[in-house]
Design a protein around this motif. Structure first.
Motif, PDB file in Angstrom:
ATOM      1  N   ARG A 157      71.289  12.895  47.411  1.00  0.00           N
ATOM      2  CA  ARG A 157      70.685  12.737  46.077  1.00  0.00           C
ATOM      3  C   ARG A 157      71.750  12.639  44.989  1.00  0.00           C
ATOM      4  O   ARG A 157      71.616  11.846  44.050  1.00  0.00           O
ATOM      5  N   ALA A 158      72.802  13.449  45.092  1.00  0.00           N
ATOM      6  CA  ALA A 158      73.873  13.415  44.096  1.00  0.00           C
ATOM      7  C   ALA A 158      74.585  12.060  44.113  1.00  0.00           C
ATOM      8  O   ALA A 158      74.862  11.481  43.057  1.00  0.00           O
ATOM      9  N   ASN A 159      74.873  11.544  45.304  1.00  0.00           N
ATOM     10  CA  ASN A 159      75.528  10.236  45.406  1.00  0.00           C
ATOM     11  C   ASN A 159      74.626   9.116  44.902  1.00  0.00           C
ATOM     12  O   ASN A 159      75.090   8.179  44.243  1.00  0.00           O
ATOM     13  N   LEU A 160      73.343   9.212  45.184  1.00  0.00           N
ATOM     14  CA  LEU A 160      72.398   8.227  44.681  1.00  0.00           C
ATOM     15  C   LEU A 160      72.336   8.266  43.154  1.00  0.00           C
ATOM     16  O   LEU A 160      72.247   7.228  42.497  1.00  0.00           O
ATOM     17  N   SER A 161      72.424   9.445  42.594  1.00  0.00           N
ATOM     18  CA  SER A 161      72.434   9.601  41.134  1.00  0.00           C
ATOM     19  C   SER A 161      73.650   8.913  40.511  1.00  0.00           C
ATOM     20  O   SER A 161      73.543   8.280  39.452  1.00  0.00           O
ATOM     21  N   VAL A 162      74.797   9.023  41.158  1.00  0.00           N
ATOM     22  CA  VAL A 162      76.003   8.345  40.667  1.00  0.00           C
ATOM     23  C   VAL A 162      75.797   6.834  40.679  1.00  0.00           C
ATOM     24  O   VAL A 162      76.143   6.138  39.716  1.00  0.00           O
ATOM     25  N   ILE A 163      75.224   6.310  41.743  1.00  0.00           N
ATOM     26  CA  ILE A 163      74.984   4.869  41.851  1.00  0.00           C
ATOM     27  C   ILE A 163      74.018   4.408  40.763  1.00  0.00           C
ATOM     28  O   ILE A 163      74.250   3.387  40.098  1.00  0.00           O
ATOM     29  N   LYS A 164      72.941   5.157  40.551  1.00  0.00           N
ATOM     30  CA  LYS A 164      71.972   4.791  39.517  1.00  0.00           C
ATOM     31  C   LYS A 164      72.608   4.825  38.125  1.00  0.00           C
ATOM     32  O   LYS A 164      72.367   3.935  37.298  1.00  0.00           O
ATOM     33  N   THR A 165      73.414   5.857  37.852  1.00  0.00           N
ATOM     34  CA  THR A 165      74.060   5.982  36.547  1.00  0.00           C
ATOM     35  C   THR A 165      75.015   4.825  36.296  1.00  0.00           C
ATOM     36  O   THR A 165      75.027   4.239  35.209  1.00  0.00           O
ATOM     37  N   GLU A 166      75.809   4.462  37.298  1.00  0.00           N
ATOM     38  CA  GLU A 166      76.726   3.342  37.118  1.00  0.00           C
ATOM     39  C   GLU A 166      75.961   2.037  36.910  1.00  0.00           C
ATOM     40  O   GLU A 166      76.354   1.202  36.089  1.00  0.00           O
ATOM     41  N   ASP A 167      74.849   1.881  37.613  1.00  0.00           N
ATOM     42  CA  ASP A 167      74.036   0.688  37.442  1.00  0.00           C
ATOM     43  C   ASP A 167      73.497   0.602  36.016  1.00  0.00           C
ATOM     44  O   ASP A 167      73.545  -0.465  35.387  1.00  0.00           O
ATOM     45  N   ARG A 168      73.017   1.709  35.473  1.00  0.00           N
ATOM     46  CA  ARG A 168      72.521   1.722  34.088  1.00  0.00           C
ATOM     47  C   ARG A 168      73.646   1.439  33.101  1.00  0.00           C
ATOM     48  O   ARG A 168      73.471   0.713  32.120  1.00  0.00           O
ATOM     49  N   MET A 169      74.815   2.022  33.357  1.00  0.00           N
ATOM     50  CA  MET A 169      75.948   1.802  32.452  1.00  0.00           C
ATOM     51  C   MET A 169      76.375   0.334  32.461  1.00  0.00           C
ATOM     52  O   MET A 169      76.658  -0.234  31.393  1.00  0.00           O
ATOM     53  N   MET A 170      76.438  -0.264  33.621  1.00  0.00           N
ATOM     54  CA  MET A 170      76.841  -1.677  33.704  1.00  0.00           C
ATOM     55  C   MET A 170      75.785  -2.562  33.029  1.00  0.00           C
ATOM     56  O   MET A 170      76.123  -3.538  32.353  1.00  0.00           O
TER      57      MET A 170
END
Length: 138
Positions: free
Chosen positions: A117-130
């Motif tokens: 879940r933590a790693n998925l959260s990082v991926i989602k956050t980077e996607d939103r930032m990009m």
């Protein structure tokens, strides 16, 4: 992009950890003949039943960032258990059984889930930032 790669390898390691733990729990009662019985069976050419060898995950840092997860045999893997009714029992009534601790496996599965879940959260956050970066107007 680097954060996504690191998080992706972490998520893959979490999946490997939960798969291995589930396999250990599923095979916890897969017993076999003791070393003494196996030696005797080999001497007369008899088929040998081996106990399930539990697996652990060895994680190490990857050169390009992230983590590598590799399944390895757990140590100690098996041990003797008294079960004189088993077909695999030796003359003393012992069988070889996997050394699987259900409480430890439960904790391992929960840690793998939280890590995923933590790693998925990082991926989602980077996607939103990009996405937000590309939506900016100059």
């Amino acid at each position: 992009m680097i954060a996504t790669n690191i998080a992706l390898t972490g998520a893959q390691a979490s999946v490997a950890r939960i798969n291995v733990s589930a396999q250990n729990v599923a095979n916890a009662n897969t017993t076999g003949e003791t070393v003494k019985a196996v030696t005797a069976a080999n001497a007369i050419g008899k088929t040998v039943n081996h106990a399930y060898q539990p697996i652990a995950i060895y994680q190490a840092a990857a050169a390009a960032g992230g983590v590598n997860a590799k399944p390895v045999p757990a140590v100690p893997g098996t041990g003797p258990r008294y079960d004189p009714e088993s077909q695999d029992a030796d003359a003393d009534g012992n069988i070889e059984a996997p050394d699987v601790d259900f409480a430890s496996e439960d904790v391992e599965q929960r840690k793998a889930l939280f890590s995923f879940r933590a790693n998925l959260s990082v991926i989602k956050t980077e996607d939103r930032m990009m996405g937000a970066l590309l939506d900016m107007r100059v």
